[in-house]
Write a protein that holds these residues in place. Sequence first.
Motif, PDB file in Angstrom:
ATOM      1  N   GLU A 228       0.838  -1.204   0.000  1.00  0.00           N
ATOM      2  CA  GLU A 228       0.000   0.000   0.000  1.00  0.00           C
ATOM      3  C   GLU A 228       0.872   1.253   0.000  1.00  0.00           C
ATOM      4  O   GLU A 228       0.575   2.231  -0.688  1.00  0.00           O
ATOM      5  N   PHE A 229       1.929   1.213   0.782  1.00  0.00           N
ATOM      6  CA  PHE A 229       2.877   2.329   0.838  1.00  0.00           C
ATOM      7  C   PHE A 229       3.405   2.637  -0.563  1.00  0.00           C
ATOM      8  O   PHE A 229       3.416   3.780  -1.013  1.00  0.00           O
ATOM      9  N   LEU A 230       3.857   1.590  -1.259  1.00  0.00           N
ATOM     10  CA  LEU A 230       4.422   1.785  -2.589  1.00  0.00           C
ATOM     11  C   LEU A 230       3.364   2.211  -3.605  1.00  0.00           C
ATOM     12  O   LEU A 230       3.642   3.012  -4.498  1.00  0.00           O
ATOM     13  N   SER A 231       2.162   1.679  -3.474  1.00  0.00           N
ATOM     14  CA  SER A 231       1.114   2.014  -4.440  1.00  0.00           C
ATOM     15  C   SER A 231       0.736   3.492  -4.378  1.00  0.00           C
ATOM     16  O   SER A 231       0.343   4.081  -5.384  1.00  0.00           O
ATOM     17  N   HIS A 232       0.860   4.091  -3.193  1.00  0.00           N
ATOM     18  CA  HIS A 232       0.553   5.523  -3.041  1.00  0.00           C
ATOM     19  C   HIS A 232       1.780   6.403  -3.248  1.00  0.00           C
ATOM     20  O   HIS A 232       1.690   7.625  -3.114  1.00  0.00           O
ATOM     21  N   ARG A 233       2.940   5.788  -3.529  1.00  0.00           N
ATOM     22  CA  ARG A 233       4.185   6.519  -3.776  1.00  0.00           C
ATOM     23  C   ARG A 233       4.514   7.479  -2.625  1.00  0.00           C
ATOM     24  O   ARG A 233       4.776   8.664  -2.828  1.00  0.00           O
ATOM     25  N   LEU A 234       4.516   6.942  -1.427  1.00  0.00           N
ATOM     26  CA  LEU A 234       4.749   7.753  -0.235  1.00  0.00           C
ATOM     27  C   LEU A 234       6.231   7.798   0.115  1.00  0.00           C
ATOM     28  O   LEU A 234       7.021   6.952  -0.312  1.00  0.00           O
ATOM     29  N   ILE A 235       6.613   8.812   0.911  1.00  0.00           N
ATOM     30  CA  ILE A 235       7.965   8.858   1.465  1.00  0.00           C
ATOM     31  C   ILE A 235       7.954   8.422   2.935  1.00  0.00           C
ATOM     32  O   ILE A 235       8.978   8.042   3.489  1.00  0.00           O
ATOM     33  N   ALA A 236       6.786   8.485   3.543  1.00  0.00           N
ATOM     34  CA  ALA A 236       6.607   8.030   4.928  1.00  0.00           C
ATOM     35  C   ALA A 236       5.118   7.854   5.166  1.00  0.00           C
ATOM     36  O   ALA A 236       4.285   8.472   4.477  1.00  0.00           O
ATOM     37  N   MET A 237       4.750   7.025   6.140  1.00  0.00           N
ATOM     38  CA  MET A 237       3.343   6.771   6.422  1.00  0.00           C
ATOM     39  C   MET A 237       3.153   6.600   7.928  1.00  0.00           C
ATOM     40  O   MET A 237       3.820   5.763   8.550  1.00  0.00           O
ATOM     41  N   PRO A 238       2.261   7.377   8.536  1.00  0.00           N
ATOM     42  CA  PRO A 238       2.005   7.226   9.972  1.00  0.00           C
ATOM     43  C   PRO A 238       1.398   5.863  10.290  1.00  0.00           C
ATOM     44  O   PRO A 238       0.626   5.308   9.506  1.00  0.00           O
ATOM     45  N   VAL A 239       1.751   5.330  11.444  1.00  0.00           N
ATOM     46  CA  VAL A 239       1.196   4.072  11.941  1.00  0.00           C
ATOM     47  C   VAL A 239       0.387   4.384  13.188  1.00  0.00           C
ATOM     48  O   VAL A 239       0.873   5.076  14.093  1.00  0.00           O
ATOM     49  N   THR A 344       1.339 -14.608 -12.757  1.00  0.00           N
ATOM     50  CA  THR A 344       0.647 -13.343 -13.017  1.00  0.00           C
ATOM     51  C   THR A 344      -0.357 -13.028 -11.917  1.00  0.00           C
ATOM     52  O   THR A 344      -0.412 -11.902 -11.405  1.00  0.00           O
ATOM     53  N   VAL A 345      -1.154 -14.011 -11.526  1.00  0.00           N
ATOM     54  CA  VAL A 345      -2.180 -13.782 -10.512  1.00  0.00           C
ATOM     55  C   VAL A 345      -1.553 -13.587  -9.128  1.00  0.00           C
ATOM     56  O   VAL A 345      -2.018 -12.753  -8.342  1.00  0.00           O
ATOM     57  N   THR A 346      -0.490 -14.337  -8.828  1.00  0.00           N
ATOM     58  CA  THR A 346       0.186 -14.160  -7.545  1.00  0.00           C
ATOM     59  C   THR A 346       0.719 -12.739  -7.412  1.00  0.00           C
ATOM     60  O   THR A 346       0.596 -12.105  -6.360  1.00  0.00           O
ATOM     61  N   ARG A 347       1.310 -12.242  -8.480  1.00  0.00           N
ATOM     62  CA  ARG A 347       1.816 -10.863  -8.473  1.00  0.00           C
ATOM     63  C   ARG A 347       0.666  -9.865  -8.320  1.00  0.00           C
ATOM     64  O   ARG A 347       0.782  -8.886  -7.568  1.00  0.00           O
ATOM     65  N   ALA A 348      -0.425 -10.092  -9.018  1.00  0.00           N
ATOM     66  CA  ALA A 348      -1.580  -9.197  -8.917  1.00  0.00           C
ATOM     67  C   ALA A 348      -2.156  -9.192  -7.505  1.00  0.00           C
ATOM     68  O   ALA A 348      -2.587  -8.159  -6.994  1.00  0.00           O
ATOM     69  N   LEU A 349      -2.171 -10.357  -6.855  1.00  0.00           N
ATOM     70  CA  LEU A 349      -2.621 -10.429  -5.465  1.00  0.00           C
ATOM     71  C   LEU A 349      -1.701  -9.637  -4.550  1.00  0.00           C
ATOM     72  O   LEU A 349      -2.151  -8.922  -3.645  1.00  0.00           O
ATOM     73  N   ALA A 350      -0.400  -9.747  -4.783  1.00  0.00           N
ATOM     74  CA  ALA A 350       0.576  -9.102  -3.910  1.00  0.00           C
ATOM     75  C   ALA A 350       0.465  -7.586  -3.965  1.00  0.00           C
ATOM     76  O   ALA A 350       0.598  -6.910  -2.934  1.00  0.00           O
ATOM     77  N   VAL A 351       0.215  -7.027  -5.143  1.00  0.00           N
ATOM     78  CA  VAL A 351       0.159  -5.570  -5.273  1.00  0.00           C
ATOM     79  C   VAL A 351      -1.255  -5.030  -5.127  1.00  0.00           C
ATOM     80  O   VAL A 351      -1.489  -3.827  -5.289  1.00  0.00           O
ATOM     81  N   GLY A 352      -2.225  -5.894  -4.837  1.00  0.00           N
ATOM     82  CA  GLY A 352      -3.590  -5.439  -4.589  1.00  0.00           C
ATOM     83  C   GLY A 352      -4.442  -5.231  -5.817  1.00  0.00           C
ATOM     84  O   GLY A 352      -5.541  -4.675  -5.728  1.00  0.00           O
ATOM     85  N   ARG A 357     -12.397 -11.751  -3.736  1.00  0.00           N
ATOM     86  CA  ARG A 357     -13.735 -11.709  -4.329  1.00  0.00           C
ATOM     87  C   ARG A 357     -13.725 -11.641  -5.856  1.00  0.00           C
ATOM     88  O   ARG A 357     -14.774 -11.741  -6.501  1.00  0.00           O
ATOM     89  N   ASP A 358     -12.527 -11.458  -6.449  1.00  0.00           N
ATOM     90  CA  ASP A 358     -12.417 -11.416  -7.903  1.00  0.00           C
ATOM     91  C   ASP A 358     -12.206 -12.810  -8.511  1.00  0.00           C
ATOM     92  O   ASP A 358     -11.859 -12.918  -9.693  1.00  0.00           O
ATOM     93  N   LEU A 359     -12.427 -13.858  -7.716  1.00  0.00           N
ATOM     94  CA  LEU A 359     -12.170 -15.223  -8.172  1.00  0.00           C
ATOM     95  C   LEU A 359     -12.886 -15.526  -9.489  1.00  0.00           C
ATOM     96  O   LEU A 359     -12.282 -16.046 -10.433  1.00  0.00           O
ATOM     97  N   GLY A 360     -14.163 -15.223  -9.554  1.00  0.00           N
ATOM     98  CA  GLY A 360     -14.933 -15.505 -10.767  1.00  0.00           C
ATOM     99  C   GLY A 360     -14.390 -14.777 -11.979  1.00  0.00           C
ATOM    100  O   GLY A 360     -14.290 -15.351 -13.080  1.00  0.00           O
ATOM    101  N   ARG A 361     -14.033 -13.525 -11.808  1.00  0.00           N
ATOM    102  CA  ARG A 361     -13.496 -12.738 -12.924  1.00  0.00           C
ATOM    103  C   ARG A 361     -12.163 -13.301 -13.395  1.00  0.00           C
ATOM    104  O   ARG A 361     -11.879 -13.341 -14.599  1.00  0.00           O
ATOM    105  N   VAL A 362     -11.332 -13.737 -12.452  1.00  0.00           N
ATOM    106  CA  VAL A 362     -10.031 -14.303 -12.816  1.00  0.00           C
ATOM    107  C   VAL A 362     -10.211 -15.602 -13.594  1.00  0.00           C
ATOM    108  O   VAL A 362      -9.551 -15.825 -14.614  1.00  0.00           O
ATOM    109  N   ILE A 363     -11.127 -16.477 -13.118  1.00  0.00           N
ATOM    110  CA  ILE A 363     -11.368 -17.748 -13.808  1.00  0.00           C
ATOM    111  C   ILE A 363     -11.842 -17.501 -15.238  1.00  0.00           C
ATOM    112  O   ILE A 363     -11.353 -18.123 -16.189  1.00  0.00           O
ATOM    113  N   TRP A 364     -12.803 -16.599 -15.396  1.00  0.00           N
ATOM    114  CA  TRP A 364     -13.345 -16.308 -16.721  1.00  0.00           C
ATOM    115  C   TRP A 364     -12.280 -15.716 -17.638  1.00  0.00           C
ATOM    116  O   TRP A 364     -12.166 -16.067 -18.815  1.00  0.00           O
TER     117      TRP A 364
END
Length: 457
Positions: A228-239, A344-352, A357-364
């Motif tokens: 999540e930190f990387l996806s938002h391109r942050l330099i720091a994130m409060p916890v 491909t799917v493992t990577r997509a899961l890792a980066v969000g 719940r997208d199981l059906g869409r992935v199978i199709w």
Amino acid sequence: MTEMTAEAAADALDRALSGRMDSESVDAIARLAPHVERQELTRLVHTTMPLQSAVLFRVLDKDDALAVFEGLPPNYQAELLQNLREPEVAQIIEGLDPDDRADLFGELPARVVSGLMSGLDANEREMTAAVLGYPREAIGRYMSPEVLNLHADWTAAEAMEVVRARIDGPETVYLLPVVAAGRILTGVVSLRNLLEAETSAPDTAVGDLVREAFSVHALTDRERAAREFLSHRLIAMPVVDEEERIVGILTMDDVLDIIDEEDAEDVARSSGSEPLNRSYLSSSILRIVRSRIVWLLVLAVSAILTVQVLEVYEDRLDQVVILALFIPLLTGTGGNTGNQAATTVTRALAVGEVRIRDLGRVIWRELRVGALLGSVLGALGLTVAGLVYGWAIGAVIGLTLLSVCIMAATVGGLMPIIAKRIGADPAVFSNPFISTFCDATGLILYFTIATMVLGLQ
């Protein structure tokens, strides 16, 4: 020394560390180490055996030693400490940040940690204990508890005065949390905006500069928080804790360490082994064997399924021996197709990008991808096999390639999501198990189609 001379010194130091440890070698190490850059010193300490690493580490000056130590993985730090004298250990522990110290303590026996904690001053001990209180996989274990908080009713000039007075304490001041009473996080302000306000309008309230904060709960899984930190391109994130009180801050270096460790684990497991958790060259032969043997045994047992399938259809092979020639092609195609989908799917899961719940869409989606891939490969197989071995055999190969690609792509996309749903590592369900599954299932499809097309009994 010139860069070339420094490189030559590093090569000579590497050779000295690789040889027998005697008084002459130790003298050579002590003479060469001051001429080698810190980055190279860190690599040498990390990639040599613990005893040699300790010898090198002991000849470094205080600043170099701490910088090199901070660049090592926590598990290797723990091994290195075992080969150092007690005063050296205490000096190193004192120089670490609380989050790095807690990471190291997680690799040490409880009695050792207790002794090292008692040697810290009260403030450092309290901050380290706070980080150690979180589970190993929680992001709170990797945050820095040293945070410089601002209040919304301060002016920009007052806030900058506080920043300058305490600038050496926090791990970062580029992003500053803004809190209300009780340390409740209300937002963040960047140091750049604060400096601009101090210069142009020093009486501006910090509250007027605040923007919404991307924060994370301290008990959030570390990989999820890091992605999540990387996806938002942050330099720091409060916890924050459950009451939205700020308890620490996550910085880029912590996130990169987490991502490197998680990716190394995924790569190792997807290829059928366990991560070494230290450099390859400094790992013992037994450690490397242990990282691989369990997976090889599991895969060997699971491969029995393939043998059993061949045994069941042995009579078909006796009738049309030519079918045996295509088994490696079909099993290889199925395994590769499944692995591509799983990766491909493992990577997509890792980066969000994909959720459970997208199981059906992935199978199709993978079913259609497999059909297109199978159509191309099947047409090629039909043509080549048909021209060489006859069109009946060509039809068997073409239809099997189509069926195998559809099956493998669908299963490859499905398994990582199932693994995520049951709390397992998606990488475990990737290459090794998918290859074995697709081998056995692909052979069943192959002989079933051959039986129908060729009229076998």
